[in-house]
Structures are given as structure tokens and as C-alpha cells.
Design an enzyme around this catalytic site. Structure first.
Site, PDB file in Angstrom:
ATOM      1  N   TYR A  88       0.565  14.238   0.380  1.00 33.26           N
ATOM      2  CA  TYR A  88      -0.268  14.792   1.621  1.00 33.26           C
ATOM      3  C   TYR A  88       0.100  16.273   1.539  1.00 33.26           C
ATOM      4  O   TYR A  88       0.298  16.959   2.553  1.00 33.26           O
ATOM      5  CB  TYR A  88       0.930  14.126   2.789  1.00 33.26           C
ATOM      6  N   CYS A 145      -3.457  33.773   8.875  1.00 32.60           N
ATOM      7  CA  CYS A 145      -3.082  34.548  10.089  1.00 32.60           C
ATOM      8  C   CYS A 145      -2.737  33.660  11.439  1.00 32.60           C
ATOM      9  O   CYS A 145      -3.545  33.265  12.376  1.00 32.60           O
ATOM     10  CB  CYS A 145      -4.207  35.051  10.759  1.00 32.60           C
ATOM     11  N   GLU A 146      -1.576  33.026  11.321  1.00 29.18           N
ATOM     12  CA  GLU A 146      -1.078  31.897  12.143  1.00 29.18           C
ATOM     13  C   GLU A 146       0.430  32.047  12.193  1.00 29.18           C
ATOM     14  O   GLU A 146       0.826  32.058  11.167  1.00 29.18           O
ATOM     15  CB  GLU A 146      -1.487  30.625  11.837  1.00 29.18           C
ATOM     16  N   TYR A 184       3.957  18.946  10.901  1.00 29.83           N
ATOM     17  CA  TYR A 184       5.164  17.794  11.362  1.00 29.83           C
ATOM     18  C   TYR A 184       6.589  18.571  11.162  1.00 29.83           C
ATOM     19  O   TYR A 184       7.444  17.900  11.373  1.00 29.83           O
ATOM     20  CB  TYR A 184       5.222  16.728  10.262  1.00 29.83           C
ATOM     21  N   GLU A 238       0.879  -1.261   0.077  1.00 28.96           N
ATOM     22  CA  GLU A 238      -0.048  -0.072  -0.052  1.00 28.96           C
ATOM     23  C   GLU A 238       0.865   1.185   0.101  1.00 28.96           C
ATOM     24  O   GLU A 238       0.774   2.049   1.044  1.00 28.96           O
ATOM     25  CB  GLU A 238      -0.719   0.118   1.176  1.00 28.96           C
ATOM     26  N   PRO A 239       1.698   1.533  -1.209  1.00 33.41           N
ATOM     27  CA  PRO A 239       2.588   2.592  -0.862  1.00 33.41           C
ATOM     28  C   PRO A 239       1.836   3.895  -1.354  1.00 33.41           C
ATOM     29  O   PRO A 239       0.782   3.955  -2.214  1.00 33.41           O
ATOM     30  CB  PRO A 239       3.452   2.402  -2.020  1.00 33.41           C
ATOM     31  N   GLY A 240       1.970   5.030  -0.710  1.00 30.93           N
ATOM     32  CA  GLY A 240       1.330   6.392  -0.906  1.00 30.93           C
ATOM     33  C   GLY A 240       2.279   7.350  -1.200  1.00 30.93           C
ATOM     34  O   GLY A 240       2.735   7.464  -2.552  1.00 30.93           O
ATOM     35  N   ARG A 241       3.087   7.865  -0.380  1.00 26.74           N
ATOM     36  CA  ARG A 241       3.990   8.940  -0.460  1.00 26.74           C
ATOM     37  C   ARG A 241       5.301   8.815  -1.627  1.00 26.74           C
ATOM     38  O   ARG A 241       5.562   9.612  -2.349  1.00 26.74           O
ATOM     39  CB  ARG A 241       4.852   9.316   0.738  1.00 26.74           C
TER      40      ARG A 241
HETATM   41  C1  LIG Z   1      -0.929   6.074   4.945  1.00 26.13           C
HETATM   42  C2  LIG Z   1      -1.245   4.535   4.778  1.00 26.13           C
HETATM   43  C3  LIG Z   1      -0.646   4.085   3.725  1.00 26.13           C
HETATM   44  C4  LIG Z   1       0.463   4.862   2.758  1.00 26.13           C
HETATM   45  O1  LIG Z   1       1.525   5.478   3.707  1.00 26.13           O
HETATM   46  P1  LIG Z   1       2.823   6.192   2.687  1.00 26.13           P
HETATM   47  O2  LIG Z   1       3.844   6.661   3.642  1.00 26.13           O
HETATM   48  O3  LIG Z   1       2.214   7.086   2.170  1.00 26.13           O
HETATM   49  O4  LIG Z   1       3.292   5.173   1.929  1.00 26.13           O
HETATM   50  C5  LIG Z   1      -0.435   2.603   3.583  1.00 26.13           C
HETATM   51  N1  LIG Z   1      -1.447   1.761   4.430  1.00 26.13           N
HETATM   52  C6  LIG Z   1      -1.933   2.554   5.500  1.00 26.13           C
HETATM   53  C7  LIG Z   1      -2.882   1.717   6.192  1.00 26.13           C
HETATM   54  C8  LIG Z   1      -1.984   3.793   5.494  1.00 26.13           C
HETATM   55  O5  LIG Z   1      -2.757   4.514   6.473  1.00 26.13           O
END
Ligand SMILES: *Cc1c(COP(=O)(O)O)cnc(C)c1O
Length: 423
Positions: free
Chosen positions: A379, A351-352, A324, A281-284
């Protein structure tokens, strides 16, 4: 510019280009702040995973919370990805982008009954369940529909991903997953529920992970659990290893996906699990360095203690620094070779005091110049808000010399559309 630029971002004829498109032209045509993504950069990042998992039964489910814009989803779905979702809203986006329901996995600690029903109705591939209570509710919802929900249990392997505490998820004491010590009894329980079909195991240890060791440790811990669960008579069809691989924001050196995965697959092979379907499940790591945010310098404000560059992008567009203390490189779109640089804090109009994009940056810039905030593909837009009634930015996808608008800038009217004035 000391560090190399991310893939497909180049300095040509004195100005930044994404693929073959000059960024200044896009800013002029579409205004700022503007998110620009490179299709080639996304596909290049995906290709590293595809090489790493080649020859294996696998499914790469892009974690769409990183960037859920429809056109970005289409690029990844058309290239063969499934999607990892965390809400009913993301489910509707996934379907709208053309993802086959059986290639969708549903993660997250707080799924609502209505979200479960909708996901069952369209026939998603798997629910990644994070608590005993969620298992019971999902069982009940599935039975009420005359269906069985395919489930994996998200286990908490209790390893330190060595990342920011807010994005570390695999340690005891955070809200994610089922504690290592309770995994076996939870699987036994799930296997006995008539509305559930146990299909796999899932883990996700955190985000922006730049070391190999936490992944190797987590794989060992997960495989120990697989052995114990199957010994208890519950067969597992797939192993979902989550996401979390980091990207280079500022000279970070995460392992490449095609270097990491052979090491993890070697562990599977060594323990006789080489034939299992591997899900990730890669995102970033798929989209983070495939995006930039263009912003214009509104004013320079030199001061006694600090010099401020006030730009038209803000924490509502780029929330990571405020949330972060994250670092994004900030580069001039047209560097001034002749001018001397000054050290600036780059801040937005919100305004922060927390509204900063970069601190102590040496930049040679003037009012009206364009800056590119790098590594803004993940993100950023997905976390953007309307704070200060700022419309969310527009987005453009670059492919070679072509630039396609994929989201219009949000107007004040768009923001007020769901509100009602008192009579
Ligand atoms: C956010 C998330 C991801 C993706 O994470 P990355 O750091 O963006 O790769 C995968 N699985 C789950 C369950 C998440 O919450």
C-alpha cells in the site's frame, strides 16, 4: 535502533543491507526515492501461510492491490500463489505476470460490465460478488456470452476487526459484502440464475488485524452461514476467508500465519468442513515488511516549535501517513554512532501540511543523509500518485547479492504522454 529490524534487513559494517545488498549503493545507482524489496522476505512470509495450510486443499490468492508491480507478482505466482484482483487493470497485470486465469479471484464492490466480460473471456476462477445487483448484471453478462460465471458471495460477518475505521470492512454499516441477514436469500437467488454457478463463500473483515479473536469470530459466523446455505440446497465447494492479517509496523504483534491457521482449521474440522478447499487473500502480510523506501534528506529546517527534516520522498510515494495517520519506522541507512539525535518531523516536498512521513522522530542526521522508511512493501507504491507532477519512484528487487531494477523512475514526459496541448 531499539526494535528488531524486519526479516532480511540487517545493519552490517555500519550500514543497512537488504539481504546481501547495501542500500546506500542502490540509492547511489538508482537515485531516490527508491523502493527496494527483498525476494527472500516475500517468500518467507508466504512460507508461513504454506506451513499453516499444509496438507489441506487450499489456494493462496495474493491480494495484488497491496503491491501490483509485475516482478512482485511473478515472485508470488512462481511460488504457487493465485491472485485476488479488484479491477480490470489488475486482471491484465495478473495475466502479464503469468498467473493461470483459473487461479484468479475477482473481488470488489463495483465491477463494470466490460471487466466482467474480459474476466469471463479469459476464464477466471471465481467472482466474489458483493451485492444482489452485481449478481444480476453478472448473470446477464455471462448468459450473453453463453457462459456460466463461477461465483462466491462475499458475506459481511458483522465482526469488529479492531483496526482503523478506513480499513475495517466486516461491520454492518460499511459498503462491503452482503448483510448477514440477507445471505441466505441471496444464495437462493444466485443458485437459480442460469448464468451463474455458485462455488463458494467469501469474507474479508478488514486489514492490519493484529488479534486472533476477530478471525475466530468471523470463522464461526461464516461456518454458521455455510451450514444454513447448504441446508437450503446450495452446495459450497470452497470457503474463502479473505486476507487482513497485520504486520509489525512499530512493535505490533499480529499472530503468525502458521499460528493463526491451525486455530482456524481446527474450527473447520470440528464442524465437519475439514475437506473443503480453503482459499485466502492475504496482501499486506506477504509484502509489507519485504519493502523499504529510500529517501535523501534534502534540507534540515530547525524551528521554534518543530524541527523539520525535508526529504525527497513524499505523500505521493508513501500515502499511508497522510491517509490513515499510519506509522512507518524511519531509520538512517548509515547511522551516525557519534552524533546526538534531534527530534524531527520528517516531511516531503509536496505542498500540503498533510505531507508528512513521520512525526517526532529522534534521529541523528544531516543534509544529504539517506533514510530508509520501513514496512513500505504494501500500500505504498501501489497507492503512489503523480500529485505535484512528481514522477513515481523506481523499484529494485533484491535476491541474495543480486539487485534487479523492476521499474524505472517515471519522467515528466511519461506523465504528460496521454495529454493533448490545445492548438
Ligand atoms: C484488500 C483486500 C485483501 C487484502 O487485505 P490485506 O489486509 O492486505 O491482507 C483481501 N481481500 C479483499 C477483498 C480485499 O479488498
Amino acid at each position: 535502533m531499539s526494535l528488531p529490524l524486519p526479516a532480511h534487513l540487517t545493519l552490517r559494517h555500519g550500514e543497512l543491507h537488504f539481504e546481501d545488498v547495501p542500500l546506500e549503493r542502490l540509492a547511489r545507482e538508482h537515485g531516490t526515492p527508491l523502493f527496494v524489496y527483498s525476494k527472500a522476505a516475500i517468500l518467507q512470509a508466504l512460507a508461513a501461510y504454506q506451513r499453516g495450510l499444509a496438507g489441506r486443499k487450499h489456494l493462496i490468492c495474493y491480494a495484488m492491490k497491496a503491491n501490483s508491480s509485475l516482478a512482485i507478482l511473478q515472485v508470488l505466482v512462481r511460488a504457487g500463489c493465485g491472485l485476488d484482483i479488484v479491477s480490470g487493470g489488475e486482471l491484465e497485470r495478473a495475466l502479464a505476470a503469468g498467473c493461470a486465469p483459473e487461479r484468479i479471484v475477482f473481488s470488489g464492490v463495483g465491477k463494470q460490465r466490460g471487466e466482467m466480460r474480459r474476466a469471463l473471456e479469459v476464464g477466471i476462477g471465481c467472482f466474489n460478488v458483493e451485492s444482489r445487483a452485481e449478481l444480476d448484471v453478472l448473470d446477464e453478462v455471462a448468459r450473453s456470452m453463453g457462459l456460466r460465471a463461477r461465483v462466491s458471495i462475499r458475506v459481511n460477518p458483522d465482526v469488529d476487526a479492531k483496526t482503523h475505521p478506513y480499513i475495517s470492512t466486516g461491520l454492518k454499516g460499511n459498503k462491503f459484502g452482503i448483510a448477514h441477514s440477507e445471505v441466505l436469500q441471496t444464495y437462493r437467488h444466485a443458485a437459480a440464475c442460469a448464468g451463474l454457478e455458485v462455488v463458494g463463500i467469501d469474507c474479508h473483515i478488514g486489514s492490519q488485524i493484529t488479534e486472533v479473536a476477530p478471525y475466530l469470530d468471523a470463522m464461526d459466523r461464516v461456518l454458521d452461514l455455510v451450514a444454513a446455505i447448504e441446508a437450503a440446497g446450495v452446495p459450497l465447494h470452497h470457503i474463502d476467508f479473505g486476507g487482513g492479517l497485520g504486520i509489525d509496523y512499530n512493535g505490533d504483534t499480529p499472530p503468525a500465519a502458521d499460528a493463526l491457521w491451525p486455530q482456524l482449521l481446527a474450527k473447520l474440522d470440528a464442524r465437519g468442513y475439514g475437506e473443503r478447499t480453503v482459499m485466502i487473500e492475504p496482501g499486506r502480510s506477504l509484502v509489507g515488511n519485504a519493502g523499504v523506501c529510500l529517501t535523501e534528506v534534502l534540507f534540515t529546517k530547525p524551528g521554534e516549535q518543530k524541527n523539520f527534516l525535508i526529504v525527497d520522498a513524499a505523500m505521493n510515494d508513501l500515502p499511508r501517513p497522510a491517509m490513515y495517520q499510519a506509522f512507518h519506522r524511519i531509520e538512517p541507512v548509515r547511522p551516525r554512532a557519534d552524533a546526538a539525535s534531534t527530534v524531527w518531523d520528517v516531511v516531503g516536498p509536496v505542498c500540503e501540511s498533510g505531507d508528512w512521513l513521520g512525526r517526532d522522530r529522534a534521529l541523528a542526521v544531516q543534509q544529504g543523509d539517506l533514510l530508509a522508511v520501513l514496512s513500505a512493501g504494501a500500500y505504498c507504491m501501489a497507492m503512489a500518485s503523480n500529485y505535484n507532477t512528481r514522477g513515481r519512484a523506481a523499484e529494485v528487487l533484491v535476491d541474495g547479492a543480486m539487485a534487479t531494477p523492476i521499474r524505472q523512475r517515471e519522467s515528466a514526459a511519461d506523465q504528460m504522454r496521454l495529454e493533448t496541448l490545445l492548438p
